[in-house]
Design an enzyme around this catalytic site. Structure first.
Site, PDB file in Angstrom:
ATOM      1  N   TYR A  48       0.819  -1.222   0.000  1.00 49.23           N
ATOM      2  CA  TYR A  48       0.000   0.000   0.000  1.00 49.23           C
ATOM      3  C   TYR A  48       0.849   1.267   0.000  1.00 49.23           C
ATOM      4  O   TYR A  48       0.415   2.293  -0.516  1.00 49.23           O
ATOM      5  CB  TYR A  48      -0.997  -0.020   1.165  1.00 49.23           C
ATOM      6  CG  TYR A  48      -2.104  -1.026   0.922  1.00 49.23           C
ATOM      7  CD1 TYR A  48      -3.177  -0.715   0.097  1.00 49.23           C
ATOM      8  CD2 TYR A  48      -2.021  -2.308   1.437  1.00 49.23           C
ATOM      9  CE1 TYR A  48      -4.153  -1.652  -0.179  1.00 49.23           C
ATOM     10  CE2 TYR A  48      -2.994  -3.254   1.171  1.00 49.23           C
ATOM     11  CZ  TYR A  48      -4.065  -2.927   0.356  1.00 49.23           C
ATOM     12  OH  TYR A  48      -5.026  -3.858   0.069  1.00 49.23           O
ATOM     13  N   ARG A  51       1.293   1.794  -3.615  1.00 51.17           N
ATOM     14  CA  ARG A  51       0.053   2.302  -4.225  1.00 51.17           C
ATOM     15  C   ARG A  51      -0.146   3.769  -3.835  1.00 51.17           C
ATOM     16  O   ARG A  51      -0.567   4.586  -4.632  1.00 51.17           O
ATOM     17  CB  ARG A  51      -1.158   1.499  -3.760  1.00 51.17           C
ATOM     18  CG  ARG A  51      -1.119  -0.008  -3.964  1.00 51.17           C
ATOM     19  CD  ARG A  51      -1.416  -0.389  -5.396  1.00 51.17           C
ATOM     20  NE  ARG A  51      -0.278  -0.184  -6.268  1.00 51.17           N
ATOM     21  CZ  ARG A  51       0.842  -0.917  -6.247  1.00 51.17           C
ATOM     22  NH1 ARG A  51       0.996  -1.911  -5.406  1.00 51.17           N
ATOM     23  NH2 ARG A  51       1.828  -0.658  -7.067  1.00 51.17           N
ATOM     24  N   GLN A  83     -15.970   3.246  -5.184  1.00 54.46           N
ATOM     25  CA  GLN A  83     -15.243   2.063  -4.734  1.00 54.46           C
ATOM     26  C   GLN A  83     -13.741   2.315  -4.829  1.00 54.46           C
ATOM     27  O   GLN A  83     -12.954   1.500  -4.374  1.00 54.46           O
ATOM     28  CB  GLN A  83     -15.606   0.866  -5.624  1.00 54.46           C
ATOM     29  CG  GLN A  83     -17.082   0.507  -5.542  1.00 54.46           C
ATOM     30  CD  GLN A  83     -17.472  -0.560  -6.555  1.00 54.46           C
ATOM     31  OE1 GLN A  83     -17.316  -0.369  -7.764  1.00 54.46           O
ATOM     32  NE2 GLN A  83     -17.975  -1.668  -6.087  1.00 54.46           N
ATOM     33  N   ASN A  84     -13.384   3.441  -5.432  1.00 53.38           N
ATOM     34  CA  ASN A  84     -11.967   3.731  -5.641  1.00 53.38           C
ATOM     35  C   ASN A  84     -11.334   4.265  -4.360  1.00 53.38           C
ATOM     36  O   ASN A  84     -11.971   5.000  -3.599  1.00 53.38           O
ATOM     37  CB  ASN A  84     -11.794   4.757  -6.763  1.00 53.38           C
ATOM     38  CG  ASN A  84     -12.299   4.222  -8.096  1.00 53.38           C
ATOM     39  OD1 ASN A  84     -12.401   3.002  -8.273  1.00 53.38           O
ATOM     40  ND2 ASN A  84     -12.621   5.111  -9.017  1.00 53.38           N
ATOM     41  N   VAL A  85     -10.068   3.914  -4.170  1.00 57.88           N
ATOM     42  CA  VAL A  85      -9.381   4.343  -2.958  1.00 57.88           C
ATOM     43  C   VAL A  85      -8.425   5.505  -3.240  1.00 57.88           C
ATOM     44  O   VAL A  85      -7.725   5.967  -2.349  1.00 57.88           O
ATOM     45  CB  VAL A  85      -8.629   3.161  -2.289  1.00 57.88           C
ATOM     46  CG1 VAL A  85      -9.636   2.124  -1.784  1.00 57.88           C
ATOM     47  CG2 VAL A  85      -7.629   2.505  -3.231  1.00 57.88           C
ATOM     48  N   HIS A 101     -14.864   1.994   0.115  1.00 59.66           N
ATOM     49  CA  HIS A 101     -13.801   1.015   0.321  1.00 59.66           C
ATOM     50  C   HIS A 101     -12.552   1.645   0.947  1.00 59.66           C
ATOM     51  O   HIS A 101     -11.473   1.074   0.864  1.00 59.66           O
ATOM     52  CB  HIS A 101     -13.438   0.332  -1.000  1.00 59.66           C
ATOM     53  CG  HIS A 101     -14.513  -0.603  -1.492  1.00 59.66           C
ATOM     54  ND1 HIS A 101     -14.511  -1.155  -2.739  1.00 59.66           N
ATOM     55  CD2 HIS A 101     -15.628  -1.079  -0.886  1.00 59.66           C
ATOM     56  CE1 HIS A 101     -15.590  -1.929  -2.894  1.00 59.66           C
ATOM     57  NE2 HIS A 101     -16.280  -1.888  -1.777  1.00 59.66           N
ATOM     58  N   CYS A 109      -5.723   3.689  12.866  1.00 62.47           N
ATOM     59  CA  CYS A 109      -4.975   3.165  14.006  1.00 62.47           C
ATOM     60  C   CYS A 109      -5.721   1.985  14.622  1.00 62.47           C
ATOM     61  O   CYS A 109      -6.868   2.113  15.022  1.00 62.47           O
ATOM     62  CB  CYS A 109      -4.758   4.248  15.050  1.00 62.47           C
ATOM     63  SG  CYS A 109      -3.854   3.625  16.488  1.00 62.47           S
ATOM     64  N   THR A 168     -17.775   0.201 -13.224  1.00 66.01           N
ATOM     65  CA  THR A 168     -17.684  -0.862 -12.226  1.00 66.01           C
ATOM     66  C   THR A 168     -18.421  -2.097 -12.728  1.00 66.01           C
ATOM     67  O   THR A 168     -19.430  -1.990 -13.418  1.00 66.01           O
ATOM     68  CB  THR A 168     -18.225  -0.394 -10.860  1.00 66.01           C
ATOM     69  OG1 THR A 168     -18.302  -1.522  -9.970  1.00 66.01           O
ATOM     70  CG2 THR A 168     -19.594   0.242 -10.971  1.00 66.01           C
TER      71      THR A 168
HETATM   72 ZN   LIG Z   1      -3.788   5.571  17.659  1.00 67.34          ZN
END
Ligand SMILES: [Zn+2]
Length: 229
Positions: A48, A51, A83-85, A101, A109, A168
């Site tokens: 990630y 990405r 749905q895209n991040v 998503h 956290c 999609t």
């Molecule tokens: Zn925290």
């Protein structure tokens, strides 16, 4: 409207392919499930991180911009459920965007539950700005996890005059159920996609082509004649 990978594809955002089950050469079970994260957190965090840095190098395309223009013309009557991040809708100027998503540029956290905008890496286990613990994970909804904001999305589907599904496959629930839900409340339903999805028969209208073409055309048409589809 609902947007998916097809909107960001022409910006060069790599997404996993529904059919192949691969995302940049990785098995989605390795990099997009809670079990994969538990098994190899370093790999998942690095994945990630890549990405996240990649997405900061790409730009919104004509489809993102057309949707932002639609929101400007119709004020608060347009909401994008994506749905895209990536953050390409926001960078194009859309302000009403719901990321079902999650978001690459956010860290969650595991210790205190707080979210923080995050542009840098997580693989070095940086401390959470809220609780100082090194327990941040990508703020991404993985397979097997519940999509975000369904409580906000359901009323929107019930109130919509027009529901547009863009880029999609419409095969992953709950998003796959959106067209039927909106249609049940009398929304006009439109699919804009490179190739019509398997649920094409649920739509009142289908336009096929690359997002940068069909979205632009549909927005122009919608704003020009005020037709409700
Ligand atoms: Zn925290």
């Amino acid at each position: 409207m609902l947007t998916g990978a097809g909107v960001s594809a022409e910006s060069g955002v790599a997404t996993f392919r529904d059919s192949g089950g691969l995302w940049e050469g990785h098995d989605v079970h390795q990099v997009a499930t809670p079990e994969g994260f538990a098994a190899n957190p370093d790999l998942v965090l690095r994945f990630y991180d890549e990405r996240r840095s990649q997405v900061q190098l790409v730009e919104p395309n004509a489809a993102h911009k057309a949707l932002a223009r639609l929101e400007q013309a119709l004020d608060d009557k347009v909401t994008i459920v994506t749905q895209n991040v990536d953050d390409l809708h926001e960078r194009a100027g859309s302000t009403r965007v719901i990321h079902m998503h999650g978001e690459l540029l956010s860290a969650l956290c595991l210790r205190c539950g707080q979210r923080h905008r995050w542009e840098n890496e997580l693989a070095s286990y940086p401390p959470c700005p809220s609780c100082s613990q090194p327990d941040l994970r990508p703020d991404i909804v993985w397979f097997g996890e519940v999509p975000y904001h369904m409580d906000r999305i359901e009323p929107l589907l019930q109130q919509a005059d027009v529901f547009v599904s863009i880029g999609t496959s419409g095969e992953v629930y709950p998003a796959a159920g959106f067209v039927a839900a909106a249609g049940a409340y009398w929304a006009k339903t439109v699919e804009l996609n490179l190739q019509a999805s398997r649920s094409r028969s649920l739509f009142d209208r289908v336009k096929e082509g690359p997002a940068t073409h069909v979205v632009l055309e549909w927005v122009d048409e919608f704003l020009a004649d005020g037709v409700r589809s």
